[in-house]
Write an enzyme that holds these catalytic residues in place. Structure first.
Site, mmCIF file in Angstrom:
data_model
loop_
_atom_site.group_PDB
_atom_site.id
_atom_site.type_symbol
_atom_site.label_atom_id
_atom_site.label_comp_id
_atom_site.label_asym_id
_atom_site.label_seq_id
_atom_site.Cartn_x
_atom_site.Cartn_y
_atom_site.Cartn_z
ATOM 1 N N LYS A 237 2.973 6.562 -26.466
ATOM 2 C CA LYS A 237 2.563 6.619 -25.081
ATOM 3 C C LYS A 237 2.470 7.625 -24.380
ATOM 4 O O LYS A 237 2.956 8.895 -24.144
ATOM 5 C CB LYS A 237 3.532 5.509 -24.071
ATOM 6 N N THR B 35 -23.088 -1.644 -16.104
ATOM 7 C CA THR B 35 -22.965 -3.027 -15.720
ATOM 8 C C THR B 35 -21.664 -4.269 -15.435
ATOM 9 O O THR B 35 -21.558 -4.336 -16.799
ATOM 10 C CB THR B 35 -24.234 -3.386 -15.234
ATOM 11 N N HIS B 36 -21.130 -3.946 -14.995
ATOM 12 C CA HIS B 36 -20.090 -5.437 -15.164
ATOM 13 C C HIS B 36 -18.695 -5.434 -15.782
ATOM 14 O O HIS B 36 -18.547 -5.941 -16.555
ATOM 15 C CB HIS B 36 -21.135 -6.894 -15.330
ATOM 16 N N GLN C 292 1.324 4.725 21.244
ATOM 17 C CA GLN C 292 2.691 5.730 20.473
ATOM 18 C C GLN C 292 2.135 5.662 19.103
ATOM 19 O O GLN C 292 2.914 6.131 18.051
ATOM 20 C CB GLN C 292 4.030 5.904 20.960
ATOM 21 N N ASN D 62 0.618 11.101 28.656
ATOM 22 C CA ASN D 62 -0.813 10.998 28.504
ATOM 23 C C ASN D 62 -2.075 11.620 27.603
ATOM 24 O O ASN D 62 -2.523 11.713 26.743
ATOM 25 C CB ASN D 62 -1.346 10.013 29.610
ATOM 26 N N LYS E 214 0.840 7.468 15.788
ATOM 27 C CA LYS E 214 1.223 8.415 14.672
ATOM 28 C C LYS E 214 1.566 8.506 13.395
ATOM 29 O O LYS E 214 0.670 8.719 12.057
ATOM 30 C CB LYS E 214 2.182 9.478 15.442
ATOM 31 N N TYR F 134 -3.642 3.849 29.560
ATOM 32 C CA TYR F 134 -2.396 4.925 27.689
ATOM 33 C C TYR F 134 -2.091 3.085 28.312
ATOM 34 O O TYR F 134 -1.049 2.387 29.373
ATOM 35 C CB TYR F 134 -1.882 5.000 28.765
ATOM 36 N N SER G 224 10.207 8.504 19.852
ATOM 37 C CA SER G 224 8.882 8.802 18.374
ATOM 38 C C SER G 224 9.195 10.445 18.525
ATOM 39 O O SER G 224 9.053 10.954 17.395
ATOM 40 C CB SER G 224 7.543 8.642 19.475
ATOM 41 N N ASN H 204 0.774 8.259 -20.224
ATOM 42 C CA ASN H 204 0.124 7.558 -19.632
ATOM 43 C C ASN H 204 -0.569 7.833 -18.273
ATOM 44 O O ASN H 204 0.213 9.050 -17.740
ATOM 45 C CB ASN H 204 1.524 6.570 -18.408
ATOM 46 N N SER I 118 6.506 7.213 -22.499
ATOM 47 C CA SER I 118 7.067 6.202 -22.011
ATOM 48 C C SER I 118 8.824 6.477 -22.047
ATOM 49 O O SER I 118 8.883 7.703 -23.865
ATOM 50 C CB SER I 118 7.235 5.195 -22.376
ATOM 51 N N GLU J 90 -3.276 6.096 -12.141
ATOM 52 C CA GLU J 90 -2.616 5.244 -11.387
ATOM 53 C C GLU J 90 -2.454 5.079 -9.541
ATOM 54 O O GLU J 90 -2.641 4.651 -9.222
ATOM 55 C CB GLU J 90 -1.714 5.091 -11.785
#
Ligand code: ARG
Length: 468
Positions: free
Chosen positions: A292, A164-165, A331, A119, A334, A326, A32, A294, A286, A299
């Protein structure tokens, strides 16, 4: 036994009962160090505290402790100067550090591991690492919240359509919208603080699983390492990772909040909406379409949420079938946490940058706020208040007014008094005073409502905190 295996020597840290070393694939799956080297600072800090406690309690000599501390400091500098040689054969950060300590100070190094195990060592290192991340993110969130409060202050009177919606619902103020995110991120902040509070118990000294026969002082180690107290149960200490799961859940929730605002920025920055213009520093062009701009940063903030949620599910799945105490499965805790932590931090910083740096197009917001019959509820409320209609009837009359305006392709306030009276005789010209966007917004003075005077109260509430 293959010749290949015979040629390998067994692991020098635990290979006493092994005749030969691991297969190359075993080493590959077992090691690891490539990722847990991130824990080096916590590992060394933990070992320092442990050695001190062992010496203070007569378990190792003061002289050995001195050597150990000196050696550990050398290792810390080597790692920080990038001259430390990591070895996969030594599996993880714990054994890499210990092996180097032996090179540096000789047999005294072997005394460091008295009354502890990898451990409890890894449980400690990882807890301290997560604690530091949480602490850092609390500060990052405070800056993000402050940025939103600042934006809200600037835009207490800026009207926009509330949705809303994603359909125009009622006019709101942009300041109110910003303060909604302040509430969300402030809860995320306290979730992080709560998590720190719960994880702030020191697992070191639980040893492999059952505690130790040595006369240790776990309270001393806990105090040295900034924990409130030692963990109470040695089996739990080495076998749970709920602190990491809680961090990931908090990260998921926070990322979800950020993703929703990022989504709004993506929509609002389209020419069709044109509510915001992202700054050049947080957008890209772009390579083929010159017109453009962006909203890439927004995003990516939205997308990081997917990664963070994935990490959360990964670790939950790793943990769900593990008998106490354990298992090596742990392991695998992480990498998802490291990846999620990096994504979370980046996303908070990027969003803070975007929020502090974007241009709000008030005119476009105002124009949109007045379209789509956004004041229909105000018309219905007027009929209830002034003409005494039950709300359901008022709703019906208003629906007819909307249909009429829609058919003529005009807004509600452009209908004539006669038109409206044709729908309900009790309507007077006073009704027009509630059909403007400003009147609508100003009227919503209920506690927590969108009226500027209420939004100012919300802002004042948060500005009382010294970190805003
Ligand atoms: N590298 C291990 C981990 O991250 C350290 C603990 C190893 N313990 C053991 N009994 N093999 O979980």
């Amino acid at each position: 036994m293959s010749e290949n295996e015979n040629n390998k020597s067994s692991n020098k840290m635990w290979g006493g009962r092994f005749g030969s070393g691991p297969d190359a694939i075993m080493e590959e799956i077992n090691a690891s160090i490539d990722f847990d080297k991130k824990l080096y600072a916590q590992d060394i800090e933990g070992s320092m505290a442990h050695a001190q406690m062992l010496a203070d309690n007569g378990i190792i000599s003061a002289e050995d402790r001195e050597k150990i501390a000196h050696g550990l400091n050398t290792i810390l500098s080597e790692i920080e100067d990038d001259t430390f040689q990591y070895s996969r054969a030594l599996e993880d950060i714990h054994m890499n550090v210990e092996a180097r300590l032996r090179d540096l100070i000789g047999p005294a190094a072997g005394r460091l591991h008295t009354a502890r195990s990898r451990n409890d060592q890894v449980a400690l290192d990882f807890r301290m690492w997560v604690r530091a991340e949480l602490t850092k993110n609390v500060t990052h969130l405070e800056k993000l919240i402050s940025a939103f409060v600042g934006l809200a202050e600037e835009h207490v009177d800026t009207v926009m359509p509330g949705f809303t919606h994603l359909q125009t619902a009622q006019p709101v103020t942009f300041g109110h919208h910003c303060m909604a995110y302040v509430e969300m991120f402030a809860r995320d902040r306290t979730r992080m603080l709560d998590c720190i509070d719960r994880l702030n118990e020191c697992p070191l000294g639980a040893a492999a699983l059952a505690g130790t026969g040595f006369d240790t002082n776990r309270h001393q180690v806990a105090e040295t390492l900034g924990f409130r107290e030692p963990t109470r149960n040695s089996l739990d200490s080495v076998s749970d990772r709920d602190f990491a799961l809680e961090f990931l859940s908090n990260a998921s929730i926070c990322a979800t909040h950020m993703s929703r605002f990022a989504e709004e920025l993506v929509i609002w920055s389209t020419p069709q909406f044109n509510f915001v213009r992202m700054s050049d520093s947080f957008s890209t062009g772009s390579s083929i379409m010159p017109q453009k701009k962006n909203p890439d940063a927004a995003e990516l903030v939205r997308a990081k949420t997917g990664r963070i949620n994935g990490a959360n599910i990964s670790l939950l799945t790793v943990m769900k079938g593990l008998p106490l105490a354990y298992s090596k499965d742990m392991q695998e805790d992480k990498e998802p946490v490291f990846d999620a932590a990096e994504s979370l931090e980046l996303a908070i910083l990027a969003l803070t940058g975007m929020v502090s740096d974007m241009h709000i197009n008030k005119d476009a917001m105002r124009a949109a706020a007045g379209s789509g019959f956004s004041t229909a509820t105000d018309l219905a409320d007027w009929l209830v208040r002034e003409a005494g209609l039950p709300f359901r009837d008022a709703h019906h009359v208003t629906g007819a007014a909307v249909a009429m305006a829609e058919e003529r392709n005009i807004e509600l306030h452009e209908l004539s008094l006669e038109d409206l009276q044709g729908l309900n005789a009790s309507i007077t010209k006073e009704i027009f005073s509630v059909l403007t966007v400003d009147a609508s917004v100003n009227s919503r003075k209920s506690y927590g409502g969108t009226a500027p005077e209420q939004v100012r109260k919300q802002i004042a509430h948060w500005q009382k905190h010294n970190w805003v």
